[in-house]
Write a protein that holds these residues in place. Structure first.
Motif, PDB file in Angstrom:
ATOM      1  N   ARG A 373       0.946  -1.358   0.095  1.00 22.54           N
ATOM      2  CA  ARG A 373       0.204   0.043  -0.033  1.00 22.54           C
ATOM      3  C   ARG A 373       0.853   1.183  -0.138  1.00 22.54           C
ATOM      4  O   ARG A 373       0.633   2.439  -0.707  1.00 22.54           O
ATOM      5  CB  ARG A 373      -1.012   0.114   1.123  1.00 22.54           C
ATOM      6  CG  ARG A 373      -1.897  -1.011   1.017  1.00 22.54           C
ATOM      7  CD  ARG A 373      -3.023  -0.858   2.250  1.00 22.54           C
ATOM      8  NE  ARG A 373      -2.407  -1.514   3.525  1.00 22.54           N
ATOM      9  CZ  ARG A 373      -3.196  -1.442   4.620  1.00 22.54           C
ATOM     10  NH1 ARG A 373      -4.390  -1.161   4.623  1.00 22.54           N
ATOM     11  NH2 ARG A 373      -2.567  -1.893   5.694  1.00 22.54           N
ATOM     12  N   MET A 406      -1.820  -6.778  -2.643  1.00 19.99           N
ATOM     13  CA  MET A 406      -2.858  -6.216  -2.033  1.00 19.99           C
ATOM     14  C   MET A 406      -3.993  -7.044  -2.430  1.00 19.99           C
ATOM     15  O   MET A 406      -5.012  -7.411  -1.365  1.00 19.99           O
ATOM     16  CB  MET A 406      -3.149  -4.884  -2.500  1.00 19.99           C
ATOM     17  CG  MET A 406      -2.200  -3.683  -2.020  1.00 19.99           C
ATOM     18  SD  MET A 406      -2.860  -1.922  -2.391  1.00 19.99           S
ATOM     19  CE  MET A 406      -2.261  -1.923  -4.234  1.00 19.99           C
ATOM     20  N   THR A 428      -8.399   0.304   0.187  1.00 22.13           N
ATOM     21  CA  THR A 428      -7.600  -0.195  -0.400  1.00 22.13           C
ATOM     22  C   THR A 428      -7.891  -0.256  -2.001  1.00 22.13           C
ATOM     23  O   THR A 428      -7.004   0.022  -2.809  1.00 22.13           O
ATOM     24  CB  THR A 428      -7.124  -1.593  -0.155  1.00 22.13           C
ATOM     25  OG1 THR A 428      -6.810  -1.832   1.055  1.00 22.13           O
ATOM     26  CG2 THR A 428      -5.936  -2.184  -1.220  1.00 22.13           C
ATOM     27  N   LEU A 431      -6.322   2.628  -3.934  1.00 23.62           N
ATOM     28  CA  LEU A 431      -4.801   2.348  -4.111  1.00 23.62           C
ATOM     29  C   LEU A 431      -4.725   1.514  -5.484  1.00 23.62           C
ATOM     30  O   LEU A 431      -3.979   1.483  -6.083  1.00 23.62           O
ATOM     31  CB  LEU A 431      -4.287   1.763  -3.005  1.00 23.62           C
ATOM     32  CG  LEU A 431      -4.202   2.702  -1.828  1.00 23.62           C
ATOM     33  CD1 LEU A 431      -3.502   1.671  -0.893  1.00 23.62           C
ATOM     34  CD2 LEU A 431      -3.537   4.035  -2.010  1.00 23.62           C
TER      35      LEU A 431
END
Length: 628
Positions: A373, A406, A428, A431
């Motif tokens: 991240r 991720m 998330t 991202l």
């Protein structure tokens, strides 16, 4: 700025004015990246103005500078004058790169500093163009040239150039040091922690680290440390005060020093069968973790990824280099902490974590997730300043690996039904999308980026992140299955026969060696049968058409796709199939370099700082705002 058209598909270099434009693009965009700042800009420009045209037409270095500069000129022309396709931008100046290669190979017996510089730039250019086989072979030529020139040694003991009769100027000495360190970094990235593929050894690097850019440009002689922290050249004696020489070290020096740590991390990961269990305080893991920590804490304020540093480095055309410095650190953290995700990384001899070490395992998995991240955040923030800031040839692989980690963590480690998991997924998802967006931006300057962008989009779609149904069966049952080997069968090893293997089986499929091997029609693979006739060993015979080029008349000209103009790209079309399949999850991460950090309680100021419970502020973390 007025953008005048240049013919970027010609075999001949442009006029003196055109060369000047391309050289400026090179120094503004390629020179600051990673370890390519080995040419003294003022001296080069002076030489360019004073040498005759005939000599310029025989300079492989000038051809390579113009080839790389052409891509950025086409990019700027497309942004400010008329639309140009990413494919056309990527192939701008390709004929000049071919001319540079011809000049290098035709004069192999004449080993010069200029030809070595040209070879280093050609190696990076080939990676950008997806010609990994050529890049791999050029890397061997480069290391032999460094051995012939012996630039791994200081020219003499007069480091401060106090004697005018020693032969080389302060600029020439520093330029050669930087060139050697660039070759060291190249060799480390090609070797990827595999001894068989690594040709440059640290013990042979008997030169000091590069000085900062100010001293280099202004021709100020100075002392810096050697690769080992706190040490200077032995012949300088014990009177040197390290506190006075630390300011002489710039971004390149810290990058090189991190590369040496990364080499050890990658080698450790590939020799887990010989390693102590990682939860042992005396383990190799603990030692490498401490080295990463020490490197991180050694970064001066000027090299920290803060808002002010971003704009300062952008003003000096060094934002791309700062981005890679920090991305490489987190990529190395991902490589070190991959112990917690053996299925994702196809780890051989993976550790078996006993019940009492499940807490340690969860810590490994969390740090791996946080590092991925952090990578996405740094890349996104850099991409906001323009795609040319994401020009380093290593970034596409780093970005794609960030996506993989991720998605793996969200679908395989966390409980999809837990409310906390849903919150983390919502945080998330942006991202992941920003990574995909940045991969699309990189397509104009890196051939592999488009394939990875498409693969990342499909991976995100299949994962179900952001929807009500999360897929948890993406990873294949056999994480050790060889990628792309569906057409090959295993050879039975007879009892008593030494096990034979090639580096293919421990390397990321996107590593230079693996990609190079895919383009070799008659490759020999001891662990596989029929590999010499494998269909994935074919390669394209022609370059993709240039949709447009920046022509003399300012209009787009169609690219020539004949064999004479062909650029061999080494099986890039395979990537689509490789990464669209579930087996694409089983490969290891990119094998390349460096770091990140700011003092005090905060990783990235715009990300909200470190959580108060963070006990190890050097470790990668990514705090999220609480949602109602």
């Amino acid at each position: 700025m007025v953008y005048r058209p240049l013919q970027l598909t010609s075999y001949q270099l442009p006029s003196s004015w055109g060369i000047g434009v391309l050289v400026e693009e090179y120094f503004n965009n390629i020179h600051p990246l990673r370890c390519f700042a080995f040419i003294h800009r003022p001296s080069f420009l002076q030489r360019l103005d004073t040498e005759d045209t005939r000599r310029n037409q025989n300079s492989a270095l000038l051809y390579m500078i113009c080839a790389l500069g052409a891509q950025y000129h086409a990019l700027a022309y497309g942004e400010n004058v008329t639309s140009i396709s990413p494919k056309a931008i990527l192939h701008a100046g390709s004929q000049w790169a071919k001319q540079a290669q011809r000049l290098i190979l035709e004069t192999l017996e004449i080993v010069t500093i200029d030809n070595l510089m040209a070879s280093v730039l050609l190696h990076d250019y080939d990676i950008r163009m997806g010609d990994f086989s050529k890049a791999f072979m050029i890397s061997g030529l480069i290391t032999r040239m460094t051995q012939a020139l012996q630039i791994n040694l200081e020219y003499n003991t007069d480091i401060l150039c106090q004697n005018d009769d020693t032969g080389l100027t302060v600029t020439e000495k520093e330029s050669r040091r930087r060139l050697m360190w660039s070759c060291y970094v190249m060799d480390a990235l090609v070797g990827s922690g595999v001894d068989q593929l690594t040709l440059v050894d640290e013990k042979d690097m008997k030169i000091q680290l590069p000085c900062n850019e100010r001293n280099f440009v202004q021709q100020i002689p100075c002392l810096t440390e050697t690769l080992e922290t706190g040490n200077c050249l032995k012949f300088m004696g014990d009177y040197v005060d390290n506190k006075t020489i630390l300011p002489n070290m710039g971004m390149m020096a810290y990058f090189v020093r991190h590369i040496s740590i990364r080499k050890k991390v990658l080698r450790y990961i590939k020799h887990l069968d010989e390693a102590i269990v990682p939860w042992n305080p005396n383990s190799e893991f603990a030692t490498l973790e401490a080295e990463c920590r020490a490197w991180y804490e050694s970064l001066p304020p000027s090299l920290q990824f803060t808002p002010s540093a971003i704009y300062i480095r952008k003003d000096s055309s060094q934002l791309g280099a700062l981005c890679v410095l920090h991305c490489a650190h987190y990529q190395t953290i991902c490589d070190l902490y991959r112990l917690g995700a053996p299925a994702l990384y196809k780890l051989r001899a993976a550790f078996d974590f006993p019940p009492e070490q499940q807490g340690f395992l969860k810590e490994l998995q969390q740090v791996l997730f946080d590092a991925a991240r952090s990578l996405a955040t740094i890349i996104d923030e850099t991409g906001r300043h323009g795609c040319r800031m994401l020009a380093d040839s290593w970034l596409p692989t780093i970005t794609y690996d960030s996506c993989r980690i991720m998605v793996y963590h969200l679908t395989q480690i966390l409980d999809p039904g837990d409310q906390t998991t849903k919150r983390i997924m919502n945080e998330t998802l942006p991202l992941l999308r920003s990574n995909i967006h940045c991969l699309s931006l990189m397509g104009s300057l890196n051939a592999i980026a488009a394939s990875l962008c498409s693969a990342a989009e499909t991976m995100l779609e299949r994962s179900g992140i952001g929807s009500e149904v999360i897929s948890q069966n993406i990873i294949p049952d056999d994480p050790y299955q060889s990628i792309g080997s569906t057409n090959e069968t295993r050879i039975e090893i007879l009892p008593g026969t030494p096990v034979q293997s090639t580096p293919d089986y421990v390397l990321n499929p996107l590593s230079i060696f693996r990609m190079a091997r895919k383009s070799i029609p008659e490759r020999h693979a001891p662990e596989s049968a029929g590999s010499s006739s494998a269909p994935n060993s074919t390669r394209p015979d022609s370059m993709p058409d240039l949709d447009q080029s920046v022509g003399e008349n300012g209009e787009g000209a169609q690219g020539n796709s004949t064999n004479d103009n062909a650029i061999h790209q080494g099986s890039l079309e395979e990537l689509q199939t490789l990464f669209m399949s579930d087996l694409g999850w089983a490969w290891q991460p990119a094998e390349t370099a460096v770091g990140s950090g700011i003092d005090g309680a905060g990783l990235l100021p715009w990300a909200g700082g470190y959580p108060s419970t963070q006990t190890e502020p050097w470790l990668p973390v990514f705090p999220f705002p609480q949602q109602d």
